[in-house]
Design an enzyme around this catalytic site. Structure first.
Site, PDB file in Angstrom:
ATOM      1  N   GLY A 234       0.811  -1.219   0.000  1.00 59.36           N
ATOM      2  CA  GLY A 234       0.000   0.000   0.000  1.00 59.36           C
ATOM      3  C   GLY A 234       0.839   1.262   0.000  1.00 59.36           C
ATOM      4  O   GLY A 234       0.320   2.353   0.195  1.00 59.36           O
ATOM      5  N   LYS A 235       2.137   1.120  -0.260  1.00 62.38           N
ATOM      6  CA  LYS A 235       3.032   2.286  -0.181  1.00 62.38           C
ATOM      7  C   LYS A 235       2.740   3.318  -1.264  1.00 62.38           C
ATOM      8  O   LYS A 235       2.782   4.525  -1.001  1.00 62.38           O
ATOM      9  CB  LYS A 235       4.491   1.852  -0.232  1.00 62.38           C
ATOM     10  CG  LYS A 235       4.903   1.048  -1.463  1.00 62.38           C
ATOM     11  CD  LYS A 235       6.320   0.531  -1.331  1.00 62.38           C
ATOM     12  CE  LYS A 235       6.749  -0.222  -2.583  1.00 62.38           C
ATOM     13  NZ  LYS A 235       5.948  -1.457  -2.800  1.00 62.38           N
ATOM     14  N   SER A 236       2.428   2.890  -2.479  1.00 57.76           N
ATOM     15  CA  SER A 236       2.132   3.854  -3.549  1.00 57.76           C
ATOM     16  C   SER A 236       0.842   4.609  -3.250  1.00 57.76           C
ATOM     17  O   SER A 236       0.753   5.823  -3.463  1.00 57.76           O
ATOM     18  CB  SER A 236       2.022   3.134  -4.896  1.00 57.76           C
ATOM     19  OG  SER A 236       3.278   2.649  -5.310  1.00 57.76           O
ATOM     20  N   ALA A 253       7.112   8.667 -13.179  1.00 54.36           N
ATOM     21  CA  ALA A 253       7.116   7.214 -13.275  1.00 54.36           C
ATOM     22  C   ALA A 253       8.474   6.758 -13.776  1.00 54.36           C
ATOM     23  O   ALA A 253       8.858   7.066 -14.906  1.00 54.36           O
ATOM     24  CB  ALA A 253       6.003   6.742 -14.212  1.00 54.36           C
ATOM     25  N   HIS A 271      -2.595   2.228 -11.568  1.00 53.74           N
ATOM     26  CA  HIS A 271      -2.027   3.401 -10.889  1.00 53.74           C
ATOM     27  C   HIS A 271      -2.555   4.683 -11.529  1.00 53.74           C
ATOM     28  O   HIS A 271      -2.931   5.631 -10.834  1.00 53.74           O
ATOM     29  CB  HIS A 271      -0.498   3.377 -10.980  1.00 53.74           C
ATOM     30  CG  HIS A 271       0.150   2.529  -9.937  1.00 53.74           C
ATOM     31  ND1 HIS A 271       0.976   3.033  -8.967  1.00 53.74           N
ATOM     32  CD2 HIS A 271       0.075   1.200  -9.701  1.00 53.74           C
ATOM     33  CE1 HIS A 271       1.397   2.058  -8.183  1.00 53.74           C
ATOM     34  NE2 HIS A 271       0.871   0.928  -8.611  1.00 53.74           N
ATOM     35  N   ASP A 301       7.844   7.507  -8.229  1.00 51.21           N
ATOM     36  CA  ASP A 301       7.485   6.117  -7.981  1.00 51.21           C
ATOM     37  C   ASP A 301       8.140   5.250  -9.061  1.00 51.21           C
ATOM     38  O   ASP A 301       7.660   5.230 -10.200  1.00 51.21           O
ATOM     39  CB  ASP A 301       5.964   5.967  -8.008  1.00 51.21           C
ATOM     40  CG  ASP A 301       5.469   4.658  -7.408  1.00 51.21           C
ATOM     41  OD1 ASP A 301       6.313   3.812  -7.063  1.00 51.21           O
ATOM     42  OD2 ASP A 301       4.239   4.485  -7.295  1.00 51.21           O
TER      43      ASP A 301
END
Length: 400
Positions: A234-236, A253, A271, A301
């Site tokens: 769940g970090k993103s 990205a 995402h 990310d």
């Protein structure tokens, strides 16, 4: 202008009746929230909720002086017994303005969802915006006036509303943003405070009286944040939440495209779909120039893929190349990135992978990547005001 929050919860309150969920189970004591209702200077009541008279009495106020009751919800709500002497609840048509005998001016603000929002201006010129659950003002290209002194709205459910208010100038650095309509999908206690602080907002208990214009330290989001965690932790999502109230964000990205890999394309698409439509995307691993430039907040990310690209460029996977200058070349590139993070003036949230806690990689190149990512995370995190570890979807504060 004094505002007393008779309740701060969602229409069904918190905990919800007969709800067995974990959030409702821990919503006890100071975390109990009645349906949101707002008493303005004892003269105006925004939203009539069950037990309003008792809630006012507990807060040290009375509804005797109320001259107008206005509704914000898209419906008139459940049947509520009208306290003696209280005028019948009504609604101001969108765009119309109402002047109370107390000297307050109320203007109905059209919403982008069912319901009615209200701008309330005191006789002294203090300016407050109160929004219904799940709603935001419709069309805010240019506010054209000083920022609101206070905004009360569904910060958790509609973070995009706060972003648009900031972009239009309606919310400024000194605006006190208070989260209301809090439901059982929000974390309780300190975690709620942390989540709201990242949005420059705050929550208060039921019965709190706020003085508009009184100095209150507006939470200042950390300028550099590192979010780490394992795969699918769940970090993103946590990183995205930290910037969803910002008017502009550049999503960086570092993954690039992978031709012929439908599973990767599906991941990237998922995402992209959950990000706000106002965010821009840059697919690049060239982070140093972005960090050096002026501009909107950056969401990077992720650092693991940046490191993969950096190691690809110098063929660091090859043992001979690594020992004959590859190690030094990679350390130089990492040092450039860390220096850029230290010097940047942009708000930055970076995502990385927490590796090395499980199976030891079977190959020298795999162990090399694990070691170098651990070093990169430590060096990058050293320059950040806040570091979060996300495990099982729960963010744990390591710093800040």
């Amino acid at each position: 202008m004094e505002l007393t929050l008779l309740g701060t919860g969602a229409p069904e309150g918190l905990p919800r009746p007969d709800c067995p969920c974990a959030r409702c189970a821990v919503s006890r004591g100071p975390y109990v929230r009645a349906a949101t209702a707002l008493l303005v200077d004892g003269a105006l009541l925004l939203d009539l909720t069950p037990g309003a008279a008792l809630a006012a009495a507990r807060a040290g106020h009375s509804l005797v002086g109320v001259r107008q009751v206005l509704l914000t919800h898209p419906h008139d709500g459940p049947a509520v017994e009208l306290p003696p002497g209280l005028p019948t609840a009504g609604r101001v048509p969108d765009g119309r303005e109402l002047t109370l005998i107390s000297g307050h001016t109320v203007r109905a603000v059209p919403m982008d969802a069912p319901g009615t929002g209200y701008e309330v201006t005191s006789p002294d010129g203090e300016h407050v915006l109160y929004l219904p659950p799940g709603g935001g003002p419709a069309g805010l290209p240019d506010h054209g006036r000083p920022p609101y002194d206070m905004v009360l709205g569904d910060v958790i459910g509609r973070p995009d509303t706060l972003a648009r208010l900031r972009a239009s100038g309606a919310v400024g650095p000194t605006t006190d943003v208070v989260a209301v309509h809090l439901d059982h999908d929000v974390p309780p206690g300190p975690e709620l405070d942390r989540l709201l602080a990242a949005a420059g907002a705050r929550a208060v208990p039921d019965g709190t009286t706020l003085t508009v214009g009184e100095y209150h330290a507006v939470p200042e989001p950390p300028r550099r944040t590192l979010v780490t965690g394992g795969a699918r932790s769940g970090k993103s999502l946590e990183a995205e939440r930290r910037l969803e109230t910002f008017p502009e964000v550049l999503y960086v990205a570092t993954a690039g495209k992978r031709e012929g890999d439908p599973e990767w394309a599906e991941r990237v698409g998922a995402h992209r779909e959950r990000r706000p439509g106002s965010w821009r995307t840059a697919e690049t691993c060239d982070l140093v120039p972005l960090l050096a430039d002026e501009g909107p907040a950056l969401l990077i990310d992720c650092l693991g893929l940046w490191l993969t690209d950096a190691m690809d460029r110098i063929d660091a996977w090859d043992d001979e190349r690594w020992s004959s200058g590859g190690r030094e070349a990679l350390r130089e590139r990492v040092a450039e990135l860390v220096a850029a993070v230290r010097a940047t003036r942009r708000t930055v949230v970076a995502v990385t992978n927490e590796v090395g806690s499980g199976v030891v990689p079977a190959t020298p190149s795999g162990r090399r990547f694990r070691d170098e990512l651990g070093r990169l995370n430590a060096a990058f995190g050293d320059e950040c005001e806040q570091i979060l570890l996300v495990a099982a979807g729960q963010p744990l504060i390591l710093r800040g």
